[in-house]
Design an enzyme around this catalytic site. Structure first.
Site, mmCIF file in Angstrom:
data_model
loop_
_atom_site.group_PDB
_atom_site.id
_atom_site.type_symbol
_atom_site.label_atom_id
_atom_site.label_comp_id
_atom_site.label_asym_id
_atom_site.label_seq_id
_atom_site.Cartn_x
_atom_site.Cartn_y
_atom_site.Cartn_z
ATOM 1 N N LYS A 1 0.806 -1.227 0.000
ATOM 2 C CA LYS A 1 0.000 0.000 0.000
ATOM 3 C C LYS A 1 0.842 1.282 0.000
ATOM 4 O O LYS A 1 0.375 2.325 -0.466
ATOM 5 C CB LYS A 1 -0.948 0.013 1.197
ATOM 6 N N ASP B 1 -9.768 2.809 2.182
ATOM 7 C CA ASP B 1 -9.729 2.111 3.472
ATOM 8 C C ASP B 1 -10.283 2.986 4.592
ATOM 9 O O ASP B 1 -11.046 2.526 5.437
ATOM 10 C CB ASP B 1 -8.293 1.713 3.830
#
Length: 290
Positions: free
Chosen positions: A80, A116
Site C-alpha cells: 500500500k 480504506d
C-alpha cells in the site's frame, strides 16, 4: 443508445495485488455487483506469495496490468505504501494518508486512491454507534493503520496512541496525524499495558489474525470489559482477537464492514457506477456464511 444499454455492453477488468490473498472475497464482491449493474466484470487475484514474487516485483506487475488493459487494481499488504512512487497522481485522501489501496488506470495515467479510511469510518458508525473515543489504542501503523487512524480521528478520537513493531514508523505517523488533527492528542509507543488500562477502545490494524498469520496481536489479559475492539482483518471474520474480546463482554467490530465499504468506494472509482452498498454487504455476509 440508452445509458443502460451502453452499460450492459461494458466490461470491467480489475485485480488485487498483495501477498497471501488466496482467501480474499473481493473478487466475488466486485464481480457480483458488476453483474447486478449489467456490467461484464472480471476481478483477478495477483498473489505475490502464490507467484513466488517479492514486493519488489510491484513495478513490473503494474506495467503488465496496464498493458493488458486492466481498468484498475486494488492494492493490499504489503504494497500500500510501496506503490505510491509508481503512480502519476494521488487523490487528496491518498496524499494525506501516504497509502493507496485503489489504483485507477485512466487516460494513460495511474491514479491512486484510498478507500480504506472511508470504509472503516462508515463501518464504525454503523457497527459501534455511541462508542467512546476518549482514549483509543491502535496496533499497527502501516498502510491500513494510517487509514484507520485517520478515520478514528475524523470520528472524533480525543487521544490516540499508536503501537507498531517498527517504532519509527509509529512515531512518524503520530507526528503526521498530530499535524492533521491538532485538536486531538496523538502519540506513539510507551507502555502498552498502561495504555490499554486507560483505553476506551482498541483498533487492530496489523496482519496478525489473518488465516495465514493466526494468533493474537497482544496478550488477551490486556483486554477488559469496558473496551470496544475493532479489527480490520476479515478473513477469517471471527479472529482470535474478536473471539477473546467477546468472551469477556467487549463490544466488537469485525473487519467485514470495512471490507465491504472500501469495496463500495473502489467499485465506484473503477466503474463510474454507483454500487448498492446494502446489496454488497448482504452478499459478503452470505459468502462468509458458506
Amino acid at each position: 443508445m440508452s445509458a443502460a444499454t451502453h452499460r450492459s455492453r461494458r466490461s470491467i477488468l480489475v485485480g488485487l495485488i498483495g501477498s497471501g490473498i488466496g482467501g480474499s472475497l473481493s473478487p466475488a464482491m466486485h464481480e457480483e455487483e458488476a453483474r447486478q449493474q449489467g456490467l461484464a466484470g472480471v476481478y483477478r487475484r495477483i498473489d505475490l506469495e502464490a507467484l513466488g514474487l517479492p514486493p519488489s516485483a510491484l513495478p513490473d506487475l503494474l506495467t503488465a496490468a496496464e498493458r493488458m488493459g486492466f481498468d484498475g487494481l486494488n492494492i493490499t499488504y504489503p504494497c500500500k505504501q510501496a506503490v505510491i512512487p509508481l503512480l502519476d497522481e494521488l487523490s487528496e485522501d491518498a496524499q494525506a494518508l501516504g497509502a493507496v489501496n485503489t489504483v485507477r488506470f485512466q487516460d494513460g495515467k495511474r491514479i491512486g486512491h484510498n478507500t480504506d479510511w472511508s470504509g472503516f469510518k462508515r463501518s464504525f458508525e454503523q457497527g459501534l454507534p455511541g462508542a467512546s473515543l476518549e482514549r483509543v489504542v491502535q496496533l499497527g501503523a502501516g498502510g491500513a493503520g494510517a487509514a484507520v487512524a485517520h478515520a478514528a480521528l475524523s470520528l472524533g478520537a480525543a487521544r490516540l496512541t499508536l503501537f507498531d513493531v517498527d517504532e519509527a514508523r509509529a512515531a512518524s505517523l503520530a507526528v503526521e496525524l498530530q499535524r492533521r488533527f491538532p485538536a486531538a492528542r496523538v502519540e506513539a509507543g510507551g507502555s502498552l499495558d498502561s495504555a490499554m488500562r486507560e483505553a476506551t477502545g482498541l483498533i487492530h490494524a496489523t496482519p496478525t489474525g489473518m488465516a495465514k498469520l493466526p494468533g493474537m496481536p497482544l496478550p488477551a489479559e490486556l483486554l477488559h470489559r469496558a473496551l470496544w475492539v475493532a479489527d480490520v482483518v476479515y478473513f477469517p471474520i471471527r479472529t482470535a482477537l474478536i473471539e477473546a474480546a467477546e468472551r469477556i463482554g467487549c463490544r466488537t467490530l469485525t473487519g467485514g464492514g470495512m471490507a465491504v465499504y472500501q469495496a463500495v468506494d473502489a467499485f465506484r472509482i473503477f466503474t463510474g457506477v454507483e454500487p448498492d452498498a446494502e446489496r454488497m454487504f448482504a452478499h459478503l455476509q452470505a459468502l462468509l456464511a458458506q
